[in-house]
Design a protein around this motif. Structure first.
Motif, PDB file in Angstrom:
ATOM      1  N   THR B  60       0.706  -1.258  -0.155  1.00 23.35           N
ATOM      2  CA  THR B  60       0.091  -0.052   0.141  1.00 23.35           C
ATOM      3  C   THR B  60       0.591   1.207  -0.083  1.00 23.35           C
ATOM      4  O   THR B  60       0.437   2.337  -0.731  1.00 23.35           O
ATOM      5  CB  THR B  60      -0.967   0.097   1.158  1.00 23.35           C
ATOM      6  N   GLN B 101      -7.402   0.336  -0.156  1.00 17.74           N
ATOM      7  CA  GLN B 101      -7.582  -0.983   0.507  1.00 17.74           C
ATOM      8  C   GLN B 101      -8.830  -1.063   1.420  1.00 17.74           C
ATOM      9  O   GLN B 101      -9.660  -1.762   1.645  1.00 17.74           O
ATOM     10  CB  GLN B 101      -6.314  -1.259   1.170  1.00 17.74           C
ATOM     11  N   ASP B 192      -6.281  -1.636  -5.008  1.00 16.98           N
ATOM     12  CA  ASP B 192      -5.559  -2.259  -3.599  1.00 16.98           C
ATOM     13  C   ASP B 192      -6.235  -3.159  -2.827  1.00 16.98           C
ATOM     14  O   ASP B 192      -7.440  -2.727  -2.355  1.00 16.98           O
ATOM     15  CB  ASP B 192      -5.214  -1.065  -2.791  1.00 16.98           C
ATOM     16  N   GLU B 193      -6.247  -4.316  -3.270  1.00 21.74           N
ATOM     17  CA  GLU B 193      -7.032  -5.742  -2.576  1.00 21.74           C
ATOM     18  C   GLU B 193      -8.401  -5.510  -2.777  1.00 21.74           C
ATOM     19  O   GLU B 193      -9.337  -5.264  -2.085  1.00 21.74           O
ATOM     20  CB  GLU B 193      -6.913  -5.650  -1.159  1.00 21.74           C
TER      21      GLU B 193
HETATM   22 MG   LIG Z   1      -1.982  -2.640   2.442  1.00 26.75          MG
END
Ligand SMILES: [Mg+2]
Ligand SMILES: Nc1ncnc2c1ncn2[C@@H]1O[C@H](COP(=O)(O)OP(=O)(O)O)[C@@H](O)[C@H]1O
Lengths: 629, 323
Positions: B60, B101, B192-193
């Motif tokens: 991240t 995220q 992000d994820e």
């Molecule tokens: Mg992360």
């Protein structure tokens, strides 16, 4: 950084409020028919009592001694009693009145009965207290007290829509340390289950009515609103204003409990421009509806205060920037206008700008100060802006106080201010003179009221147009989540500066009118907190209490905050205390303000499965540097 | 799925296979902690690149360096051959959009408004034109709404355009974040994820969605824990461990790499945060599916389990509430 969701605690609280589990239960156990009968008996007794004499001296304001003709506070009891009766009959299913209970709930009856009870008992107690004892009550007073009590008991025995039973295993973290004390938890649970609950009851869609009926309803509502407002503004003594407040608050609450308010907002949403026009016409009719300069003066001041609050709403409500010195921009505008007004006390006493030029000057001066304050601070996030604006607000007042030719150059005459500001003249129409319009004479304040109304409309237009546009969306985005907003391509600094400067110049615009209305400008009102508006704390409170991000919220909040200190003289010393208390209570029980933003329109769109207030991965309080971690 | 007709000829500018994003020598230090150590990464146009690594590896943080939320201590990031200034709004303007995220929607705005905010860089109207509301303003606004609705249609949220975004179920909030990012008409999308907390079906749908996005000529750089997702999807995978890029290559190469397996098994790296709860392992297995690569599956279980499990719990609660 916070990969683990922190919402577990929230989740528990949310699951308890399922709309499907409806609970209908009376507060007083009585058979339904008996409850209805008692309620109606109470209504009749209450109404009858208002035609009797409540006291035999005329010492109590409003003359309650006349038999056969209600006066003063009796009128409030009468109106509230009649409303209770009508809503009761509607809720009981009487043909022709059923439309008063579109959600088939008795909650509105209970609330109106409470309002009737409260205002009547307040009156009776006030008579006894002010005149020195119960002996001053005539039988009529006792009939009223007993009648409203009977009414209240009857209403409490009606089937009331209540909050669903609490989950027996629910935990109440909000109680803090007390959450482990069984007695406290039981009491809290009992209180929670006591609450009436009616917001999610379905109501018929009002927009299925014929179009002209819908418009007629809006028109009537505007007329009634104007009438109620005029009555409230013209209340002559403290007792009746308090009684009026009680009745109005419970009546509005009852309207919302019956579902009528929800239907009405559906109507106004469907006829937005028509509703706006009617609202404007009602405001326009105000100086014609009452012919008293004093109340026109009240009206001007409320409009000035409301307009400034609306400007602040751009900064605080839309963009989420905390400005604690906003009133200084009103001051900058007022002083700028005073300097170019042609007042003999201005350093440029020879200069007299026409109104449009003076207004632009005031706006420009405030704009310049707004940019000067905003440019260095808006680059930073967090509380810097609040501190700097707080400082600016105070510095402005102190500097203006000092520019008196002794402590500094002579510009503002220090504490004496700039006085003898001449009246405005627009197209040869001197606002200082009385003018006859038909059979009505518009006095000086009525003229200024109309001018200020025009300015308010302009500011409302600016607010709504800006809010519903690319720039307005970016303000709200910044308020919601500045990191995400910048990641979506918004130049946070630029956009915030625009909001700040726009807010400042709108305050400056209102300031130019305010300088002329009051004939003079002095430094003292432009402070952070004081007992009377305008001051920065009151402005902020008007926005927050009224409803951030809405148009009508801050104007309503401003009207209330202006009227309450004006009308309730006895608060005097306790005013700031009462004000603080009210703020705390509202923030606790209605954090979205009196007029909530957006949801109103959305109510009709969202389906039943909505989960309020749920954020799965809440981290909007994450410190600046950990953005997106 | 409907396709989006792109206004800008972005894919044409960089021919397929040419480098789109080039990060070279990116170092990010927080005081004594070096979260990203000298990472080079290239994303070519038309590519889907995966970025994997244990929790706390700096993925991240690396994203934040790419998008200007952090100013890298050292190193440069360039997009289409030009160095990106470390200002998030300029990065988005240049054509790199991202999701977060931890979902970061504008929760009190409607779904449609969220997407409209994403259009910010592709529209010009300022305060004055909003106040005057001339014909040009109306045209631009109508165009924006049309585009936003197209994107919502593409994502599958068009019927919820008027809902407040915070009332959406979890999976749809994730989708909306992607829609909002797409609204800025990026040439490169950073995710992000994106499947954290999703069930297998939702994960599958997201997979399709990422392919569909790529097919529109948008390159994708995606952080993910779900190995099956990553290896299905990505043309190339880079592994970040303790801030350093350990391996980079095709799925096969990465899956076979012993250092990767070791990293994911939780070999005693200093300060590697591997002890985040074993209880969630079972949950995570559901997410993997039986036919996942044996080694990779075993290797990633502990780590991904910790993350996906917690998130899955959360999603479960969410769905309960919705009923
Ligand atoms: Mg992360
Ligand atoms: N703003 C910050 N300040 C200090 N340390 C940070 C900051 N952001 C991230 N870190 C640290 O950097 C490391 C990498 O974090 P992160 O990039 O979130 O990992 P990942 O996304 O791979 O799980 C962690 O040790 C984290 O604590």
């Amino acid at each position: 950084m916070t990969d683990i969701p922190v919402a577990a605690a929230e989740t528990a609280a949310v699951t308890t409020a399922k709309p499907s589990a409806r609970r209908i239960a009376p507060f007083v156990p009585l058979p339904l028919t008996a409850a209805r009968a008692v309620t109606l008996i109470g209504v009749v007794a209450t109404i009858a009592a208002t035609f009797m004499s409540w006291t035999y001296t005329t010492d109590f304001p409003g003359d309650l001694t006349v038999t056969g003709y209600p006066g003063g506070l009796q009128v409030l009891t009468l109106v509230s009693g009649i409303l209770t009766g009508l809503f009761a009959l509607g809720a009981f299913g009487l043909k022709g009145l059923r439309w008063l209970a579109p959600n088939h709930s008795h909650n509105a009856v209970l609330l109106l009965a409470l309002g009737t009870f409260a205002t009547t008992w307040y009156t009776v107690i006030a008579i006894a207290q002010e005149l020195g004892g119960l002996a001053n009550l005539d039988p009529g007073g006792f009939v009223a007290a007993v009648g409203t009590l009977v009414l209240l008991i009857g209403a409490l025995a009606l089937p009331i829509h209540r909050h669903p039973q609490e989950d027996p295993n629910a935990e109440y973290f909000e109680l803090g340390r007390l959450s482990t004390v069984p007695v406290a938890v039981a009491g809290y649970k009992w209180l929670r289950e006591l609450r009436p609950h009616h917001t999610d009851l379905p109501v018929p869609d009002p927009t299925r009515l014929p179009g002209w009926v819908q418009r007629l309803i809006i028109t009537l509502a505007a007329a009634v609103g104007l009438e109620v407002l005029t009555y409230g503004l013209a209340t002559g003594y403290t007792e009746i204003f308090l009684g009026f407040l009680i009745v109005v608050v419970f009546a509005i609450w009852a309207l919302s409990a019956s579902g009528l308010l929800r239907q009405f907002s559906g109507l106004t949403a469907a006829h937005r421009s028509f509703a706006n026009t009617m609202g404007f016409l009602a405001a326009l009719a105000y100086p014609f509806a009452q012919n008293d300069e004093h109340y026109a003066n009240l009206g001007v001041n409320i409009l000035i205060f409301g307009t400034v609050a609306l400007g602040l709403n751009i900064v605080v409500g839309l963009t989420g920037l905390l400005d604690l010195g906003y009133v200084a921009f009103l001051g900058v505008g007022a002083y700028a206008a005073a300097l170019v007004s042609g007042s003999p006390f201005s350093i440029w006493s020879g200069v007299q700008f026409p109104f449009w030029a003076a207004a632009l000057t005031g706006m420009a001066a405030s704009l310049v100060f707004g940019v000067l304050i905003g440019a260095p601070t808006l680059r930073l996030r967090g509380d810097y802006l609040a501190i700097v604006t707080l400082g600016f607000g105070e510095i402005f007042r102190i500097v203006v106080n000092s520019l008196d030719g002794v402590s500094g150059p002579k510009v503002t005459n220090g504490p004496n201010g700039i006085s003898q500001i001449p009246d405005l003249s627009i197209f040869g129409y001197n606002l200082g003179d009385s003018h006859d319009v038909g059979s009505v004479t518009l006095g000086r304040f009525a003229n200024y009221y109309l001018l200020m109304l025009l300015i308010t409309v302009i500011v409302v237009l600016i607010f709504t147009r800006a809010a519903d546009s690319r720039i307005g969306r970016s303000w709200v985005a910044i308020r919601e989540d500045e990191t995400a907003a910048t990641a979506m391509g918004i130049n946070g600094f630029r956009v915030k500066l625009i909001a700040f400067a726009l807010g400042a110049s709108l305050a400056g615009l209102a300031g130019t009118v305010s300088a002329h209305v009051t004939y003079n400008v002095v430094p003292s009102p432009y402070q952070f907190a004081g007992a009377a508006p305008p001051n920065s704390a009151f402005l902020l409170a008007a926005v927050v209490l009224g409803g951030m991000g809405t148009v009508s919220g801050p104007i309503l909040g401003a009207a209330l905050l202006y009227l309450i200190p004006e009308k309730l003289g006895f608060l005097q010393r306790y005013e700031l205390f009462a004000f603080g208390l009210a703020l705390v209570l509202i923030m606790r029980f209605r954090p979205e303000g009196i007029i909530p933003n957006r949801r109103r329109q959305l109510e009709f769109h969202e389906d039943e499965t909505l989960v309020p207030g749920k954020r799965p991965l809440g981290d909007d309080t994450v410190p600046v540097s950990s953005a997106g971690a | 799925m409907t396709t989006i007709t792109k206004e800008q000829p972005t894919p044409a500018q960089a021919p397929d296979g040419g480098p789109l994003l080039q990060a070279s020598g990116v170092i990010m230090r927080f005081g004594g902690l070096t979260a990203v150590r000298d990472v080079d990464l290239t994303v070519n146009s038309g590519e889907i690149v995966g970025l994997i690594g244990p929790n706390g590896a700096g993925k991240t943080t690396f994203f934040n360096c790419l998008t200007g939320l952090y100013v890298p201590t050292e190193g440069t990031v360039s997009y289409r051959g030009e160095i990106l200034p470390p200002k998030p709004h300029l990065v988005t303007q240049a054509g790199v959009a991202r999701t977060f995220q931890n979902i970061r929607l504008f929760s009190n705005m409607t779904v449609l408004e969220n997407v409209l905010v994403g259009r910010h860089t592709r529209t010009r109207e300022g305060l004055l034109s909003a106040l005057i509301r001339g014909p040009r303003y109306h045209k631009a606004e109508a165009r924006s709404r049309e585009r936003a609705m197209e994107i919502l249609e593409f994502i599958g949220l068009a019927d919820k355009a008027d809902h407040l975004s915070r009332n959406l179920p979890y999976g749809e909030q994730r989708k909306l974040e992607i829609a909002r990012a797409l609204a800025s008409e990026p040439g490169l999308l950073l995710l992000d994820e994106p499947t954290a907390g999703m069930n297998p079906q939702e994960t599958r749908a997201t997979e399709e969605l990422v392919f569909a996005i790529r097919d529109q000529g948008i390159a994708v750089l995606v952080i993910e824990h779900d190995m099956r997702f990553i290896f299905n999807l990505c043309d190339r995978v880079a592994v970040l461990v303790q801030g350093e890029k350990l391996v980079e290559g095709t799925s096969d190469i990465v899956q076979q790499d012993e250092r990767v397996i070791a990293a994911y098994l939780g070999e005693p790296f200093e300060g590697a945060p591997a002890d985040e709860g074993d209880a969630a392992v079972e949950q995570a297995e559901a997410g993997f599916g039986a036919e996942a690569e044996a080694e990779a599956g075993a290797g990633t279980r502990a780590e991904a389990g910790a993350d996906a499990g917690i998130a899955a719990d959360d999603a479960g609660e969410e769905q309960e509430n919705d009923r």
